[in-house]
Design an enzyme around this catalytic site. Structure first.
Site, PDB file in Angstrom:
ATOM      1  N   LYS A 122       0.816  -1.205   0.000  1.00  0.00           N
ATOM      2  CA  LYS A 122       0.000   0.000   0.000  1.00  0.00           C
ATOM      3  C   LYS A 122       0.868   1.280   0.000  1.00  0.00           C
ATOM      4  O   LYS A 122       2.076   1.214   0.215  1.00  0.00           O
ATOM      5  CB  LYS A 122      -0.930  -0.011   1.225  1.00  0.00           C
TER       6      LYS A 122
HETATM    7  C1  LIG Z   1      -5.364  -4.192   0.731  1.00  0.00           C
HETATM    8  C2  LIG Z   1      -6.832  -4.044   0.818  1.00  0.00           C
HETATM    9  C3  LIG Z   1      -7.583  -4.502   1.918  1.00  0.00           C
HETATM   10  C4  LIG Z   1      -7.045  -5.383   2.971  1.00  0.00           C
HETATM   11  O1  LIG Z   1      -5.877  -5.037   3.552  1.00  0.00           O
HETATM   12  P1  LIG Z   1      -4.871  -6.106   4.208  1.00  0.00           P
HETATM   13  O2  LIG Z   1      -4.053  -5.213   5.068  1.00  0.00           O
HETATM   14  O3  LIG Z   1      -4.069  -6.716   3.106  1.00  0.00           O
HETATM   15  O4  LIG Z   1      -5.673  -7.077   4.984  1.00  0.00           O
HETATM   16  C5  LIG Z   1      -8.941  -4.204   1.958  1.00  0.00           C
HETATM   17  N1  LIG Z   1      -9.537  -3.527   0.988  1.00  0.00           N
HETATM   18  C6  LIG Z   1      -8.855  -3.093  -0.091  1.00  0.00           C
HETATM   19  C7  LIG Z   1      -9.586  -2.327  -1.147  1.00  0.00           C
HETATM   20  C8  LIG Z   1      -7.499  -3.364  -0.219  1.00  0.00           C
HETATM   21  O5  LIG Z   1      -6.854  -2.959  -1.321  1.00  0.00           O
END
Ligand SMILES: *Cc1c(COP(=O)(O)O)cnc(C)c1O
Length: 398
Positions: free
Chosen positions: A186
């Site tokens: 992210k």
């Molecule tokens: C990455 C993501 C998540 C979940 O995050 P994690 O930290 O990997 O559990 C939820 N929603 C969206 C849209 C994402 O891109």
């Protein structure tokens, strides 16, 4: 998007603080900590940056969604409206608490279509959960007025759009609750981690207690704390929070890089006939984590995606055929395949998605290509990438 591209001295120094004290847990051990409270500091930094009263850190973005739902009292049999185009975490977090994911179409924003949301509301609906996919937002104004009219909670999944805004407010802060992921890929990362933001005092207290076994966090003796309700362990560690503390200080720097790189690519593609861009709702500013565009039809989009890859333009996604981000490949959800028995409420109320008509979503997602905007590119690299993309579209498609 990925903040890991720019790890440096700040991240190292933050992690070193934690290792020097030896306290890897966010609660307790006050005497040993040398004043280091990385999770607490990151919560404050996140709440300040997002202009809200409260932030709660947890172990992932998926757990942030789960804890956010629980903190507002959502539970077994409640229906949560979510889009057909999102990461699987959306329905995982809903199913985790015995609630029922109700999939609805996306439109040319690549996020929830407000008309489809309105049509999906039943007496069991409790939450509308827009997902601000690939750096841009749902029409929050329209969704909020639907939520207000039907007394529903608006929970924003801003995991892929941190730093974007709507009507001047940071994404995640417009609804009742907002969620972020700080996983490894992210825009800002903790390695693994997630955050919930809200202005609501009881949601914050509930999230704080629930994510740590129900601990009320009163007093100085952890073992003597009481547990006002059942909880679970969704804690983040100090090591992860330390990385995030360094990264959040760099969020605005990262957003500026994303915007610059995005703008170069977008300007180049705007000159190509047949390419149109994803609609950004009025009042919205993207985070520029991805550049999303449409081709005239699905067949052309699919072919263009292949030719881009073959020409060395990496990190572009054709989500329509993707296993994790689009409903067509969610066989485990469609067929209710789980290890143990699912809650009866889920069996009884989960729609038969093998029979659903999501042709509106298919129309938009089928024509879409999303290109990740990287932080580590030099300007020369972005310009040569733009030239390559233009070349592909000029030679192969005109
Ligand atoms: C990455 C993501 C998540 C979940 O995050 P994690 O930290 O990997 O559990 C939820 N929603 C969206 C849209 C994402 O891109």
């Amino acid at each position: 998007m990925p903040g890991f591209e720019l790890f440096g001295d700040q991240e190292r120094a933050q992690v070193q603080d934690v290792m020097d004290s030896g306290v890897l847990m966010r609660y307790g051990f006050d005497g040993m900590r040398n004043g280091h409270w990385k999770a607490v500091e990151l919560e404050k930094a996140l709440a300040d940056r997002m202009q809200v009263k409260h932030a709660q850190l947890v172990s992932s973005g998926t757990s942030a969604l789960t804890v956010a739902l629980v903190s507002a009292g959502i539970g077994a049999g409640d229906e949560v409206i979510m889009p057909t185009f999102t990461f699987v975490a959306s329905f995982e977090s809903i199913l985790a608490i015995g609630a029922v994911p109700i999939l609805v179409d996306v439109d040319n924003t690549l996020t929830l279509d407000p008309d489809a949301v309105e049509k999906a509301i039943t007496t069991k609906t409790k939450v509308v959960m827009p997902v601000h996919m690939c750096g841009s937002m749902a029409d929050l104004k329209a969704l909020k007025s639907i939520c207000d009219a039907h007394d529903l909670l608006l929970l924003e999944d801003a995991c892929q759009a941190i730093g974007g805004t709507f009507e001047g407010k940071p994404l995640g802060s417009y609804g009742d609750l907002g969620c972020f992921s700080f996983d490894y890929v992210k825009t800002i990362t903790c390695g693994e981690g997630g955050g919930i933001i809200t202005d609501n005092d009881s949601y914050k207290a509930n999230a704080d207690h629930y994510s740590d076994h129900g601990h009320d966090h009163l007093g100085k003796d952890r073992g003597a704390e009481s547990h006002p309700f059942l909880g679970y362990n969704y804690r983040i560690s100090e090591l992860n929070a330390a990385v995030g503390l360094a990264q959040i200080a760099r969020l605005d720097e990262f957003l500026a890089i994303q915007k610059k790189n995005y703008s170069i690519l977008r300007e180049a593609l705007e000159a190509i006939e047949g390419i149109t861009f994803r609609r950004v709702p009025e009042g919205g500013v993207e985070s520029y984590a991805f550049l999303n565009f449409f081709l005239p039809d699905a067949e052309t989009a699919k072919r263009a995606h292949t030719v881009l890859g073959d020409s060395g333009v990496d990190a572009c996604f054709y989500w329509y055929d993707n296993n994790w981000h689009y409903y067509r490949k969610w066989e485990h959800l469609i067929h209710k395949t789980s290890l143990g028995k699912l809650p009866q409420e889920v069996y009884d109320r989960l729609p038969d998605y093998s029979k659903s008509d999501f042709s509106k979503s298919d129309h938009w997602v089928g024509r879409n290509i999303s290109c990740l905007i990287k932080l580590g590119w030099s300007e020369d690299e972005v310009r040569s990438r733009a030239a390559k993309m233009v070349e592909v579209f000029k030679t192969a498609f005109q």
